[in-house]
Design a protein around this motif. Structure first.
Motif, PDB file in Angstrom:
ATOM      1  N   VAL A   1     -13.251  40.156  22.295  1.00  0.00           N
ATOM      2  CA  VAL A   1     -14.550  39.253  21.558  1.00  0.00           C
ATOM      3  C   VAL A   1     -15.058  38.364  22.593  1.00  0.00           C
ATOM      4  O   VAL A   1     -16.171  38.279  22.770  1.00  0.00           O
ATOM      5  N   TRP A   2     -14.052  37.579  23.216  1.00  0.00           N
ATOM      6  CA  TRP A   2     -14.736  36.534  24.315  1.00  0.00           C
ATOM      7  C   TRP A   2     -15.467  37.121  25.577  1.00  0.00           C
ATOM      8  O   TRP A   2     -16.281  36.748  25.694  1.00  0.00           O
ATOM      9  N   LEU A   3     -14.839  38.391  25.905  1.00  0.00           N
ATOM     10  CA  LEU A   3     -15.418  38.806  27.077  1.00  0.00           C
ATOM     11  C   LEU A   3     -16.498  39.612  26.907  1.00  0.00           C
ATOM     12  O   LEU A   3     -17.269  39.742  27.836  1.00  0.00           O
ATOM     13  N   THR A   4     -16.865  39.995  25.736  1.00  0.00           N
ATOM     14  CA  THR A   4     -18.045  40.822  25.436  1.00  0.00           C
ATOM     15  C   THR A   4     -18.835  39.858  24.729  1.00  0.00           C
ATOM     16  O   THR A   4     -20.200  40.593  24.292  1.00  0.00           O
ATOM     17  N   SER A   5     -18.842  38.745  24.647  1.00  0.00           N
ATOM     18  CA  SER A   5     -19.761  37.733  23.965  1.00  0.00           C
ATOM     19  C   SER A   5     -21.099  37.745  24.953  1.00  0.00           C
ATOM     20  O   SER A   5     -21.273  37.731  25.902  1.00  0.00           O
TER      21      SER A   5
ATOM     22  N   LEU B   1     -22.501  37.291  29.679  1.00  0.00           N
ATOM     23  CA  LEU B   1     -23.340  38.639  30.415  1.00  0.00           C
ATOM     24  C   LEU B   1     -24.170  37.802  31.383  1.00  0.00           C
ATOM     25  O   LEU B   1     -24.624  36.707  31.381  1.00  0.00           O
ATOM     26  N   PRO B   2     -24.380  38.558  32.303  1.00  0.00           N
ATOM     27  CA  PRO B   2     -25.120  38.063  33.700  1.00  0.00           C
ATOM     28  C   PRO B   2     -26.632  38.130  33.120  1.00  0.00           C
ATOM     29  O   PRO B   2     -27.092  38.787  32.340  1.00  0.00           O
TER      30      PRO B   2
END
Length: 66
Positions: free
Chosen positions: A55-59, A63-64
């Motif tokens: 969840v944290w990584l795809t928040s 995102l760039p």
């Protein structure tokens, strides 16, 4: 040469980590205050934090910029 086990996981890694955290918390609740209880609670917290990494990584905040 030993063959590698290729079992399919029925549950997601997140589900398994959360279940492990619950199990460890239940063990900690049965203990009096002390070093072992603290160790188990820390272990449960780490399992919960790891379970939420996806969840944290795809928040959107990670995102760039476009």
């Amino acid at each position: 040469m030993q063959q590698r086990r290729r079992d399919k996981q029925v549950t997601t890694l997140e589900e398994r980590l959360l279940k492990e955290a619950e199990r460890v918390k239940a063990r900690a609740d049965a203990l009096p205050a002390g070093v072992e209880k603290d160790r188990l609670l820390r272990q449960a917290h780490q399992a919960e934090a790891t379970a939420h990494l996806k969840v944290w990584l795809t928040s959107p905040g990670l995102l760039p910029p476009e």
